[in-house]
Design a protein around this motif. Structure first.
Motif, PDB file in Angstrom:
ATOM      1  N   PRO A  56      -8.138 -15.321  -0.238  1.00 51.29           N
ATOM      2  CA  PRO A  56      -9.381 -14.419   0.204  1.00 51.29           C
ATOM      3  C   PRO A  56     -10.010 -13.737  -1.035  1.00 51.29           C
ATOM      4  N   PRO A  57     -11.450 -12.828  -0.716  1.00 52.85           N
ATOM      5  CA  PRO A  57     -11.995 -12.470  -2.073  1.00 52.85           C
ATOM      6  C   PRO A  57     -11.098 -11.126  -2.153  1.00 52.85           C
ATOM      7  N   THR A  58     -11.594 -10.069  -3.254  1.00 55.88           N
ATOM      8  CA  THR A  58     -10.956  -8.727  -2.909  1.00 55.88           C
ATOM      9  C   THR A  58     -11.551  -8.274  -1.322  1.00 55.88           C
ATOM     10  N   THR A  59     -10.586  -7.532  -0.719  1.00 56.23           N
ATOM     11  CA  THR A  59     -11.242  -6.946   0.506  1.00 56.23           C
ATOM     12  C   THR A  59     -11.069  -5.196   0.041  1.00 56.23           C
ATOM     13  N   ILE A  60     -12.206  -4.890   1.268  1.00 58.23           N
ATOM     14  CA  ILE A  60     -12.044  -3.476   0.930  1.00 58.23           C
ATOM     15  C   ILE A  60     -12.319  -3.623   3.103  1.00 58.23           C
ATOM     16  N   ARG A  61     -11.627  -2.226   3.065  1.00 59.37           N
ATOM     17  CA  ARG A  61     -10.627  -2.001   4.686  1.00 59.37           C
ATOM     18  C   ARG A  61     -11.093  -0.738   4.322  1.00 59.37           C
ATOM     19  N   VAL A  62     -12.423  -0.442   5.861  1.00 59.53           N
ATOM     20  CA  VAL A  62     -12.609   0.724   5.898  1.00 59.53           C
ATOM     21  C   VAL A  62     -11.959   0.809   7.591  1.00 59.53           C
ATOM     22  N   CYS A  63     -11.318   2.214   6.964  1.00 64.45           N
ATOM     23  CA  CYS A  63     -10.643   3.341   7.846  1.00 64.45           C
ATOM     24  C   CYS A  63     -11.510   3.354   9.521  1.00 64.45           C
ATOM     25  N   GLY A  64     -11.345   3.250  10.527  1.00 64.96           N
ATOM     26  CA  GLY A  64     -11.887   3.538  11.568  1.00 64.96           C
ATOM     27  C   GLY A  64     -11.068   4.192  12.703  1.00 64.96           C
ATOM     28  N   SER A  65     -10.421   5.236  11.675  1.00 67.96           N
ATOM     29  CA  SER A  65     -10.371   6.405  12.477  1.00 67.96           C
ATOM     30  C   SER A  65     -10.474   7.267  13.201  1.00 67.96           C
ATOM     31  N   LEU A  66      -9.948   8.190  14.374  1.00 68.57           N
ATOM     32  CA  LEU A  66     -10.797   9.151  14.838  1.00 68.57           C
ATOM     33  C   LEU A  66     -11.786   9.947  13.419  1.00 68.57           C
ATOM     34  N   GLY A 105       1.939   5.936  11.061  1.00 70.54           N
ATOM     35  CA  GLY A 105       0.525   6.084  11.384  1.00 70.54           C
ATOM     36  C   GLY A 105      -0.193   6.460  12.321  1.00 70.54           C
ATOM     37  N   GLU A 106      -0.094   7.437  12.672  1.00 74.51           N
ATOM     38  CA  GLU A 106      -0.894   8.380  13.492  1.00 74.51           C
ATOM     39  C   GLU A 106      -2.392   8.779  13.500  1.00 74.51           C
ATOM     40  N   PRO A 107      -2.925   8.361  13.783  1.00 73.05           N
ATOM     41  CA  PRO A 107      -4.148   9.049  13.841  1.00 73.05           C
ATOM     42  C   PRO A 107      -4.441  10.317  13.702  1.00 73.05           C
ATOM     43  N   GLY A 108      -4.995  10.384  12.018  1.00 71.47           N
ATOM     44  CA  GLY A 108      -4.746  12.583  12.297  1.00 71.47           C
ATOM     45  C   GLY A 108      -3.859  12.352  11.279  1.00 71.47           C
ATOM     46  N   THR A 109      -3.228  12.221  11.563  1.00 73.03           N
ATOM     47  CA  THR A 109      -1.415  12.242  10.029  1.00 73.03           C
ATOM     48  C   THR A 109      -1.277  12.185   8.951  1.00 73.03           C
ATOM     49  N   PHE A 110      -1.008  12.893   8.105  1.00 71.98           N
ATOM     50  CA  PHE A 110      -0.816  12.830   6.278  1.00 71.98           C
ATOM     51  C   PHE A 110       0.381  13.671   5.565  1.00 71.98           C
ATOM     52  N   ALA A 116     -12.835  -4.202   8.959  1.00 74.06           N
ATOM     53  CA  ALA A 116     -12.036  -2.444   9.612  1.00 74.06           C
ATOM     54  C   ALA A 116     -10.852  -2.363   9.760  1.00 74.06           C
ATOM     55  N   ALA A 117      -9.873  -1.053   9.171  1.00 76.08           N
ATOM     56  CA  ALA A 117      -8.640  -1.092   9.539  1.00 76.08           C
ATOM     57  C   ALA A 117      -8.615  -0.105  10.669  1.00 76.08           C
ATOM     58  N   PRO A 118      -7.348   0.299  10.447  1.00 76.36           N
ATOM     59  CA  PRO A 118      -6.551   1.545  11.211  1.00 76.36           C
ATOM     60  C   PRO A 118      -6.688   2.881  10.416  1.00 76.36           C
ATOM     61  N   CYS A 119      -5.701   3.425  10.847  1.00 79.92           N
ATOM     62  CA  CYS A 119      -5.971   4.656   9.601  1.00 79.92           C
ATOM     63  C   CYS A 119      -5.106   4.125   8.905  1.00 79.92           C
ATOM     64  N   LEU A 120      -5.431   5.065   7.690  1.00 81.83           N
ATOM     65  CA  LEU A 120      -5.400   4.774   6.470  1.00 81.83           C
ATOM     66  C   LEU A 120      -4.015   6.088   5.659  1.00 81.83           C
ATOM     67  N   GLY A 121      -4.159   6.659   6.159  1.00 79.71           N
ATOM     68  CA  GLY A 121      -3.711   7.897   5.667  1.00 79.71           C
ATOM     69  C   GLY A 121      -3.929   9.187   4.989  1.00 79.71           C
ATOM     70  N   ALA A 122      -5.423   9.240   5.067  1.00 79.55           N
ATOM     71  CA  ALA A 122      -6.051  10.329   4.564  1.00 79.55           C
ATOM     72  C   ALA A 122      -7.930  10.630   5.386  1.00 79.55           C
ATOM     73  N   CYS A 123      -7.400  11.417   5.991  1.00 82.20           N
ATOM     74  CA  CYS A 123      -7.742  11.733   7.390  1.00 82.20           C
ATOM     75  C   CYS A 123      -8.586  12.898   6.637  1.00 82.20           C
ATOM     76  N   HIS A 124      -7.618  13.456   5.573  1.00 78.87           N
ATOM     77  CA  HIS A 124      -8.409  15.184   5.523  1.00 78.87           C
ATOM     78  C   HIS A 124      -9.565  14.562   3.874  1.00 78.87           C
ATOM     79  N   ARG A 125      -9.104  13.493   4.096  1.00 79.66           N
ATOM     80  CA  ARG A 125     -10.343  13.040   3.009  1.00 79.66           C
ATOM     81  C   ARG A 125     -11.286  12.597   3.075  1.00 79.66           C
ATOM     82  N   ALA A 126     -11.551  11.841   4.541  1.00 84.34           N
ATOM     83  CA  ALA A 126     -12.669  10.963   5.338  1.00 84.34           C
ATOM     84  C   ALA A 126     -14.400  11.076   5.126  1.00 84.34           C
TER      85      ALA A 126
END
Length: 562
Positions: free
Chosen positions: A101-111, A250-255, A137-147
């Motif tokens: 597959p080509p380069t993949t961009i994953r966009v976090c969809g967590s809260l 991996g908990e949404p909101g946790t970093f 779309a992707a689950p939490c990426l661990g950057a909730c404070h820089r959303a």
């Protein structure tokens, strides 16, 4: 016999001798690909996930022919390799003739990212993919404070916009901070506590345990089990023992694990080695989530520096996760470390009794280990740590604060601090035009509480009466502009996607809950019945807590429910 029911010997009648094993054969080119990609790795079952990473990194995906060759190399049945490859989100199994597959961009969809406009970002990228990239779309990426957060491949792009991601596709992702190294940490007195523990040997175990008792230190991954008791339970088991660092948040909101490892990785490593010395560990294992490749590179470098300096008296193994929230559950993590799917185990009677490779294992969260060196630095430190809490609570802990605040981020605050204090004293207040309306005290699984309960202390056990918990300290602040029912739907969708599927109450329950929540009007009685069945019947905390956001809305904010 002529009727065909009697067994026939190979080579007689209609049967013919088999010249090889059942199923698909291995091609010479696939064997060569395995040798090229995995030349530096041993053919061991516990390294299977590392093997899969190496193959995917080299070829852009996991070819079925390569997986068959890998199974042959490891002396496993192909199904054992395929079931692992297909379990984890970050592995992509491909037919041999299909191009990578080509380069993949994953966009976090967590809260937290959803609050910051992730859906609009995803729609814009899909309408005009930068450089022809694949957008998912992707689950939490661990950057909730820089959303909102996104990833180019696995490299983080924070405060993501279409323009920033287009630039990342052209020039590469923006660099993240490089954690300080061994020399810097030692210049500030680092590893003094470890050297003392190593010098004292077995005679120092009592002192370390007394210090943990005095500090009232608990495991800070979510369960809050007393650290000293956990050590004693593992030490009572026969050697050899292992120590595992759970860095798979991996908990949404946790970093918070990310913050600790970015700012003071050697403080975490020192805490790990002190705990390993105390329990007599034969080896240490660090299981790091795959969303943090910059930290994987840094830890690999600093572990090599520790070895060169002679500070580590046992091997340290660094392992990559592969995109499975369930592997934050400690027994699922052990399964993954042993090269299998991340299926939670039925719990043994005591922590550590049946751990890694069947050996007693002490599992600690990153934050717990980050606190250890300071707590054990001198006799007064443990008591001083315990005295820093508020409202009768003990100690300091990290709170990951995100959502509708001016200054989101990691906040080192007293245990027993309230959500209102976190907003006003630590996070700069609410964003302009937003009024504090509700909050998640413990990430996706901790429930949702209204602003009128924002003066409750945040610590283990303090929110039980409200049906919520503080967990790993992920506090997401919601405002009067937010749709609380949609927030609950977002959280339940996350659990549906992340359910490992092993047990029926969780696998079916999360899917049923997601469908019920999409109805114009919620069937409250049916949702409560479903939540009770999931809580009672699920193997692990994912299924048991997945309906907490819904239950807390029904209980505390029924006016927000359609």
């Amino acid at each position: 016999m002529a009727d065909g029911f009697a067994p026939e010997r190979p080579g007689q009648g209609r049967r013919h001798p088999r010249t090889g094993p059942r199923g698909r054969g291995t091609e010479p080119a696939a064997r060569a690909a395995i040798r090229d990609a995995l030349g530096g790795l041993e053919p061991r079952r516990d390294l299977l996930i590392e093997h899969l990473h190496a193959l995917q990194d080299r070829h852009g995906g996991l070819r079925k022919g390569h997986l068959v060759a890998l199974a042959e190399w490891l002396r496993l049945a192909p199904v054992e390799v395929f079931e692992v490859a297909s379990f984890y989100h970050h592995f992509e199994v491909l037919e041999d003739a299909v191009p990578a597959p080509p380069t993949t961009i994953r966009v976090c969809g967590s809260l937290p990212c959803a609050l910051a406009g992730a859906q609009g970002l995803l729609d814009a990228l899909r309408a005009a993919p930068p450089g022809g990239a694949r957008v998912v779309a992707a689950p939490c990426l661990g950057a909730c404070h820089r959303a909102p957060a996104a990833a180019l491949g696995h490299e983080l792009v924070e405060h993501a916009t279409p323009a920033r991601l287009a630039e990342a596709v052209r020039q590469g992702p923006p660099p993240l901070p490089v954690p300080p190294g061994l020399a810097d940490y030692q210049a500030r007195g680092g590893y003094a506590a470890l050297r003392r523990a190593q010098a004292e040997g077995a005679t120092g175990q009592a002192r370390l345990l007394e210090a943990l008792d005095a500090a009232s230190l608990r495991g800070l991954g979510g369960a809050g089990f007393p650290a000293a008791r956990k050590w004693r339970l593992v030490m009572a088991q026969p050697a050899p023992r292992h120590l595992v660092v759970n860095a798979d948040e991996g908990e949404p909101g946790t970093f918070k694990d990310r913050h600790c490892l970015e700012t003071e990785p050697h403080r975490v490593l020192e805490g790990m080695l002190i705990a390993a010395e105390a329990i007599g560990a034969a080896a240490c294992w660090i299981y790091l989530r795959d969303e943090y490749p910059h930290l994987h590179r840094a830890l690999a470098r600093e572990i090599a520096a520790l070895d060169a300096a002679g500070l580590a008296r046992m091997p340290i193994h660094l392992r990559r996760g592969a995109g499975a929230y369930i592997c934050g559950e400690e027994t699922a993590l052990l399964e993954s470390l042993e090269g299998r799917r991340g299926y939670p185990r039925h719990k043994p009677p005591f922590p550590g009794e049946h751990g890694l490779f069947g050996r007693p294992t002490l599992i600690h969260n990153v934050e717990t280990l980050w606190l250890l060196p300071e707590i054990l630095a001198h006799p007064e430190a443990a008591a001083a740590h315990a005295a820093m809490g508020r409202r009768g609570r003990q100690g300091l802990r990290f709170f990951s604060v995100s959502g509708r605040v001016r200054d989101p981020g990691e906040k080192l605050a007293p245990a027993g601090v309230t959500a209102r204090e976190l907003v006003e004293e630590f996070a700069g207040g609410m964003l302009p035009g937003h009024r504090f309306a509700a909050y998640l005290p413990g990430g996706a699984s901790g429930g949702i509480l209204p602003e009128r309960l924002a003066d409750l202390p945040l610590d283990f056990g303090t929110l039980d009466a409200q049906g919520c918990f503080v967990g790993s300290g992920a506090v997401v602040i919601l405002s009067d502009r937010d749709d609380l029912a949609e927030a609950a739907r977002n959280l339940v969708r996350f659990f549906r996607e992340e359910s490992c599927g092993q047990c029926t109450p969780c696998r079916v329950g999360t899917a049923k809950a997601d469908a019920l929540l999409r109805a114009p009007r919620w069937d409250r009685a049916l949702l409560e019945e479903l939540a009770a069945g999931m809580a009672d019947g699920s193997i692990c905390g994912l299924g048991q807590a997945a309906m907490n956001p819904v239950r807390s809305l029904l209980r505390h904010m029924p006016e927000a429910v359609p």
